[in-house]
Design a protein around this motif. Structure first.
Motif, PDB file in Angstrom:
ATOM      1  N   ASP A   1      12.973 156.848   1.880  1.00  0.00           N
ATOM      2  CA  ASP A   1      13.331 155.437   1.765  1.00  0.00           C
ATOM      3  C   ASP A   1      12.012 154.971   0.879  1.00  0.00           C
ATOM      4  N   ARG A   2      12.401 154.273  -0.395  1.00  0.00           N
ATOM      5  CA  ARG A   2      11.436 153.773  -1.398  1.00  0.00           C
ATOM      6  C   ARG A   2      10.861 152.645  -0.901  1.00  0.00           C
ATOM      7  N   ARG A   3      11.544 151.986   0.041  1.00  0.00           N
ATOM      8  CA  ARG A   3      10.748 150.721   0.395  1.00  0.00           C
ATOM      9  C   ARG A   3       9.400 151.029   1.390  1.00  0.00           C
ATOM     10  N   TYR A   4       9.573 152.409   1.844  1.00  0.00           N
ATOM     11  CA  TYR A   4       8.254 152.626   2.980  1.00  0.00           C
ATOM     12  C   TYR A   4       7.175 153.803   2.368  1.00  0.00           C
ATOM     13  N   TRP A   5       7.629 154.467   1.700  1.00  0.00           N
ATOM     14  CA  TRP A   5       6.893 155.503   1.106  1.00  0.00           C
ATOM     15  C   TRP A   5       7.196 155.876  -0.290  1.00  0.00           C
ATOM     16  N   ARG A   6       6.382 156.542  -1.083  1.00  0.00           N
ATOM     17  CA  ARG A   6       6.442 156.752  -2.678  1.00  0.00           C
ATOM     18  C   ARG A   6       5.793 157.946  -2.619  1.00  0.00           C
ATOM     19  N   TRP A   7       6.559 158.863  -3.267  1.00  0.00           N
ATOM     20  CA  TRP A   7       6.099 160.433  -3.804  1.00  0.00           C
ATOM     21  C   TRP A   7       5.341 160.400  -5.075  1.00  0.00           C
ATOM     22  N   VAL A   8       4.379 160.863  -5.174  1.00  0.00           N
ATOM     23  CA  VAL A   8       3.409 160.672  -6.521  1.00  0.00           C
ATOM     24  C   VAL A   8       2.968 162.352  -6.842  1.00  0.00           C
ATOM     25  N   LYS A   9       3.358 162.534  -7.933  1.00  0.00           N
ATOM     26  CA  LYS A   9       2.962 163.924  -8.484  1.00  0.00           C
ATOM     27  C   LYS A   9       1.388 164.079  -8.430  1.00  0.00           C
ATOM     28  N   ASP A  10       0.740 165.087  -7.773  1.00  0.00           N
ATOM     29  CA  ASP A  10      -0.604 165.105  -7.899  1.00  0.00           C
ATOM     30  C   ASP A  10      -1.164 165.904  -9.208  1.00  0.00           C
ATOM     31  N   THR A  11      -2.405 165.938  -9.283  1.00  0.00           N
ATOM     32  CA  THR A  11      -2.628 166.775 -10.541  1.00  0.00           C
ATOM     33  C   THR A  11      -2.715 168.323 -10.464  1.00  0.00           C
ATOM     34  N   GLU A  12      -2.249 168.866  -9.117  1.00  0.00           N
ATOM     35  CA  GLU A  12      -2.193 169.889  -8.820  1.00  0.00           C
ATOM     36  C   GLU A  12      -0.712 170.661  -8.883  1.00  0.00           C
ATOM     37  N   ASN A  13       0.264 169.783  -9.505  1.00  0.00           N
ATOM     38  CA  ASN A  13       1.478 169.866  -9.604  1.00  0.00           C
ATOM     39  C   ASN A  13       2.124 170.125  -8.275  1.00  0.00           C
ATOM     40  N   SER A  14       1.745 169.390  -7.159  1.00  0.00           N
ATOM     41  CA  SER A  14       2.226 169.087  -6.204  1.00  0.00           C
ATOM     42  C   SER A  14       2.455 167.711  -5.920  1.00  0.00           C
ATOM     43  N   TYR A  15       3.184 167.255  -4.849  1.00  0.00           N
ATOM     44  CA  TYR A  15       3.547 165.766  -4.620  1.00  0.00           C
ATOM     45  C   TYR A  15       2.675 165.580  -3.312  1.00  0.00           C
ATOM     46  N   VAL A  16       2.224 164.080  -3.458  1.00  0.00           N
ATOM     47  CA  VAL A  16       1.677 163.492  -2.117  1.00  0.00           C
ATOM     48  C   VAL A  16       2.544 162.415  -1.885  1.00  0.00           C
ATOM     49  N   ALA A  17       2.410 162.125  -0.668  1.00  0.00           N
ATOM     50  CA  ALA A  17       3.018 160.900   0.154  1.00  0.00           C
ATOM     51  C   ALA A  17       2.071 159.828   0.095  1.00  0.00           C
ATOM     52  N   GLU A  18       2.675 158.733  -0.426  1.00  0.00           N
ATOM     53  CA  GLU A  18       1.855 157.450  -0.377  1.00  0.00           C
ATOM     54  C   GLU A  18       2.642 156.286   0.270  1.00  0.00           C
ATOM     55  N   LEU A  19       2.002 156.140   1.394  1.00  0.00           N
ATOM     56  CA  LEU A  19       2.540 155.152   2.551  1.00  0.00           C
ATOM     57  C   LEU A  19       2.555 153.633   1.951  1.00  0.00           C
ATOM     58  N   LEU A  20       3.717 153.070   1.531  1.00  0.00           N
ATOM     59  CA  LEU A  20       3.937 151.581   1.207  1.00  0.00           C
ATOM     60  C   LEU A  20       3.609 150.656   2.321  1.00  0.00           C
ATOM     61  N   ASN A  21       4.503 150.791   3.306  1.00  0.00           N
ATOM     62  CA  ASN A  21       4.612 149.967   4.384  1.00  0.00           C
ATOM     63  C   ASN A  21       5.383 150.347   5.595  1.00  0.00           C
ATOM     64  N   VAL A  22       5.040 150.701   6.673  1.00  0.00           N
ATOM     65  CA  VAL A  22       5.590 151.060   7.982  1.00  0.00           C
ATOM     66  C   VAL A  22       4.805 150.311   9.065  1.00  0.00           C
ATOM     67  N   CYS A  23       5.671 150.264  10.167  1.00  0.00           N
ATOM     68  CA  CYS A  23       4.821 149.839  11.462  1.00  0.00           C
ATOM     69  C   CYS A  23       5.149 151.199  12.433  1.00  0.00           C
ATOM     70  N   TRP A  24       6.033 151.921  12.062  1.00  0.00           N
ATOM     71  CA  TRP A  24       6.277 153.105  12.938  1.00  0.00           C
ATOM     72  C   TRP A  24       5.720 154.452  12.051  1.00  0.00           C
ATOM     73  N   LEU A  25       4.543 155.053  12.283  1.00  0.00           N
ATOM     74  CA  LEU A  25       3.972 156.042  11.600  1.00  0.00           C
ATOM     75  C   LEU A  25       4.492 157.459  12.232  1.00  0.00           C
ATOM     76  N   LYS A  26       5.050 158.144  11.784  1.00  0.00           N
ATOM     77  CA  LYS A  26       5.253 159.741  12.082  1.00  0.00           C
ATOM     78  C   LYS A  26       5.384 160.711  11.260  1.00  0.00           C
ATOM     79  N   VAL A  27       4.267 161.501  11.126  1.00  0.00           N
ATOM     80  CA  VAL A  27       4.068 162.735  10.319  1.00  0.00           C
ATOM     81  C   VAL A  27       4.043 163.892  11.159  1.00  0.00           C
ATOM     82  N   SER A  28       4.794 164.785  10.890  1.00  0.00           N
ATOM     83  CA  SER A  28       4.787 166.240  11.703  1.00  0.00           C
ATOM     84  C   SER A  28       4.908 167.345  10.855  1.00  0.00           C
TER      85      SER A  28
END
Length: 153
Positions: A22-49
């Motif tokens: 959901d682009r309201r909460y996270w943004r995927w950004v291409k990293d310099t190593e040709n992989s993607y990183v996850a940038e948190l835009l706005n959440v109150c419920w954080l869960k990464v597993s």
């Protein structure tokens, strides 16, 4: 991070991140190593597993689990600790981490945040990890590259 035979990285795209599509909460950004990183835009419920198969590790070796991340200069909502849990064959390590303190002097720089350690065994089973904070303040500005599992130096 250069991976040796015993170093393993579970990149952000291979993690389960609640609301990451959901682009309201996270943004995927291409990293310099040709992989993607996850940038948190706005959440109150954080869960990464995520998880890593124990079979990929060398039995008898002491490993550390680290979150490879950075915090944006304008990040907010991390003054309360978030929780991190590592489950491995034979045990669990569960502890709070104050990310605001961890990144105090290193905003906008990649950093390894040590989350736990364990000794790999010949037992079958996965190494599972969970970063979470349910409810509370809205959070923004955390950028996740992944979780590294590597021999303790």
């Amino acid at each position: 991070m250069a991976e040796s035979k015993n170093d393993h990285m579970v990149y952000a795209k291979d993690l389960k991140i609640t609301w990451s599509r959901d682009r309201r909460y996270w943004r995927w950004v291409k990293d310099t190593e040709n992989s993607y990183v996850a940038e948190l835009l706005n959440v109150c419920w954080l869960k990464v597993s995520g998880k890593l198969e124990n079979a990929n590790l060398s039995p008898g070796t002491q490993y550390e689990v680290v979150l490879v991340a950075k915090m944006k200069t304008r990040a907010y909502g991390f003054d309360d600790p978030v929780n991190f849990k590592v489950t491995y064959p034979g045990g669990t390590n569960d502890r709070p981490i104050n990310l605001e303190v961890e990144f105090k002097d290193s905003k906008d720089q990649w950093k390894d945040i040590k989350l736990g350690e364990f000794e790999a065994s010949a037992n079958q089973g996965d190494i599972e990890f969970l970063l979470y904070k349910y409810g509370g303040k809205w959070k923004s500005g955390l950028v996740i590259k992944g979780v590294a599992v590597r021999p303790k130096s």
